[in-house]
Design an enzyme around this catalytic site. Structure first.
Site, PDB file in Angstrom:
ATOM      1  N   LYS A 279     -10.446  -7.514   7.485  1.00 18.42           N
ATOM      2  CA  LYS A 279     -11.152  -7.792   8.729  1.00 18.42           C
ATOM      3  C   LYS A 279     -11.101  -6.563   9.618  1.00 18.42           C
ATOM      4  CE  LYS A 279      -7.244  -9.925  11.203  1.00 18.42           C
ATOM      5  NZ  LYS A 279      -6.892  -9.328  12.478  1.00 18.42           N
TER       6      LYS A 279
ATOM      7  N   HIS B  59       0.825  -1.202   0.000  1.00 18.91           N
ATOM      8  CA  HIS B  59       0.000   0.000   0.000  1.00 18.91           C
ATOM      9  C   HIS B  59       0.861   1.254   0.000  1.00 18.91           C
ATOM     10  CE1 HIS B  59      -3.661  -2.270   0.658  1.00 18.91           C
ATOM     11  NE2 HIS B  59      -4.342  -1.150   0.598  1.00 18.91           N
TER      12      HIS B  59
END
Lengths: 226, 286
Positions: free
Chosen positions: A136, A71
């Site tokens: 999650k 990222h």
């Protein structure tokens, strides 16, 4: 939709195959609360607008893994207007760093990692065109706003169930940042990958609305949307 | 004096790494199953089911229970009558390296915590203790960082009441929320020093999870106080309605394990080490 009885005793749980059992439980669940929807990406991306928070989605198609370091690199590249190693437009990103692939398997254990660590990078990637994220846990306000703005969806998947989820991956290919090992970006082909809509394109967050959702009387919850 | 070759230690550590990562601890699995039977929330139930199935697939097919095979933490209890021939620490490291490679586990350790870079298997964290006897006890605890990130330490005043301590522990679970893979196993260390409380909290995770009903709540003695506290905390935590994956339900924690140690008159350190539902550890004795 197939309706199956939910396994009630432990011996039943142990004896069932995982896909059958998940299916059985999913169907009893959606009877009462939510829909179970089969989706293919990227071809059925338009359907994303119709997904509602809490729906169960069985996703098929192509997704890309990316976690912290990937990222960081993607966002740095975007900020410097460099060419990206793959086209982000209309892609689904899976926050996952799979374990090594055992002999004879397609992929090793491959469950989701904590999504909130990606929060600072997500709005930039959404702006660059990604439409879905799988992870999650909860997300920041900024991410929820960005999800709404760019009509994307944040999915949850079964946390800590990497062995189970590996069964839904049919192909795995490293794409880029191979020097990052498990944190590299992999292209995964998945079939009926089980997901729960965590934030829908309207910005509804499962962690803030779940209590009110469960309070809806059962007869009203049955209303089908598809 | 008994002589144990470092090679033997290496081999055992290697086996334990694989065993821990592929076979969910029996007490954890039992607890998950009993939670599955008791949980009324359907979605929570479905998730618990997936977790139980996951453990089964991992065991039968030799895939790691979770992709995060953790930062390996190795506890070594060396009997004082043992002589280790060879380099003990190097043997443990080699054991972890070979176990993680053989088990197709993930290299999750960043060599330089600031520069990061490509993750590898090593080094692991080693805690060595000298104990009585002529044996070596080795325990491998692969600790995932989704939950490790939610650990907390607080240095209380020595006059702090038990309700303050309880609140801190419950708040730590609350702030972990859905992020650290609930249902949790909450390890708590009370006493010692700041570092020692942290170690106690981690060691607490190694203790067998007991069913709340079997806790000797009414028995006298030191243990009794801990068990009572564990029991109360578990009940309080399970009222938070976080549930499996944070989607609601009464299964927020499977167990609360507390370890205590004497501490200084001026302080009261309390450390909380949260474990995800995939609490993995394996022990072997040489």
């Amino acid at each position: 939709m197939v309706r199956l009885r939910s396994p009630s005793t432990l011996s039943e749980v142990e004896g069932l195959s995982f896909s059958f059992a998940l299916y059985a439980l999913s169907s009893t669940l959606s009877e009462n609360y939510f829909k179970m929807i089969k989706l293919r990406v990227p071809s059925q991306l338009k359907q994303f607008d119709r997904l509602k928070t809490g729906d169960i989605v069985l996703l098929s198609g192509i997704i890309y893994t990316a976690r912290d370091q990937a990222h960081k690199r993607l966002v740095e590249a975007l900020k410097k207007h460099k060419k990206l190693p793959f086209d982000l437009k209309d892609q689904v990103i899976y926050y996952c760093g799979p374990s090594k692939t055992p002999k004879g398997k397609i992929i090793g254990s491959s469950g989701p990692t904590t999504a909130s660590r990606m929060d600072e990078f997500t709005p930039v990637l959404l702006k660059a065109g990604i439409r879905g994220m799988i992870g999650k846990g909860s997300r920041s306000k900024e991410v929820i706003e960005a999800v709404k703005k760019y009509k994307a969806v944040y999915f949850l998947t079964y946390a800590g169930c990497g062995a189970l989820l590996s069964k839904y991956v049919t192909k795995m290919k490293p794409v880029t940042y191979k020097d990052l090992g498990a944190e590299a970006i992999y292209r995964l082909e998945v079939k009926d990958f089980p997901l729960i809509v965590g934030i829908d394109s309207g910005g509804n967050n499962i962690y803030t609305i779940r209590n009110t959702q469960y309070a809806i009387p059962k007869n009203k919850q049955k209303k089908a949307r598809f | 004096m008994r002589i144990i070759r470092a090679d033997k230690i290496k081999n055992l550590v290697s086996e334990l790494c694989i065993l821990a990562n592929l076979n969910l601890r029996k007490d954890v699995l039992t607890k998950l199953k009993s939670s599955y039977s008791k949980e009324k929330n359907k979605r929570a139930n479905q998730i618990l089911f997936a977790i139980i199935q996951n453990a089964k697939i991992a065991r039968e097919e030799g895939i790691a229970i979770c992709q995060d095979t953790g930062m390996p933490v190795v506890f070594v209890g060396i009997g004082q009558e043992v002589f280790v021939s060879g380099d003990l620490k190097a043997a443990i490291m080699r054991g972890v390296g070979s176990g993680y490679k053989k088990g197709f586990l993930r290299g999750s350790v960043a060599k330089n915590p600031l520069k990061r870079g490509k993750p590898g298997y090593l080094p692991c964290v080693i805690h060595i203790d000298i104990v009585k006897g002529n044996k070596i006890k080795l325990t491998v605890l692969p600790k995932g960082f989704g939950c490790e990130n939610k650990s907390a330490l607080k240095m209380f005043k020595p006059t702090a009441g038990i309700s303050e301590i309880k609140k801190f522990i419950v708040d730590t679970v609350k702030s972990a929320g859905p992020d650290a893979c609930p249902p949790y196993i909450v390890g708590v260390g009370i006493g010692g020093t700041a570092d020692y409380a942290g170690l106690l909290a981690k060691k607490a995770l190694l203790r067998k999870l007991q069913a709340p009903s079997s806790l000797p709540v009414r028995q006298a003695g030191k243990l009794q106080a801990n068990y009572k506290l564990e029991y109360d905390l578990l009940r309080e935590i399970n009222k938070l309605n976080i549930g499996p994956m944070g989607l609601g339900g009464k299964t927020t924690a499977l167990a609360v394990n507390i370890e205590t140690y004497p501490t200084h008159i001026s302080g009261l350190p309390v450390a909380v080490n949260i474990s995800c539902h995939a609490l993995r550890s394996a022990t072997g004795i040489l």
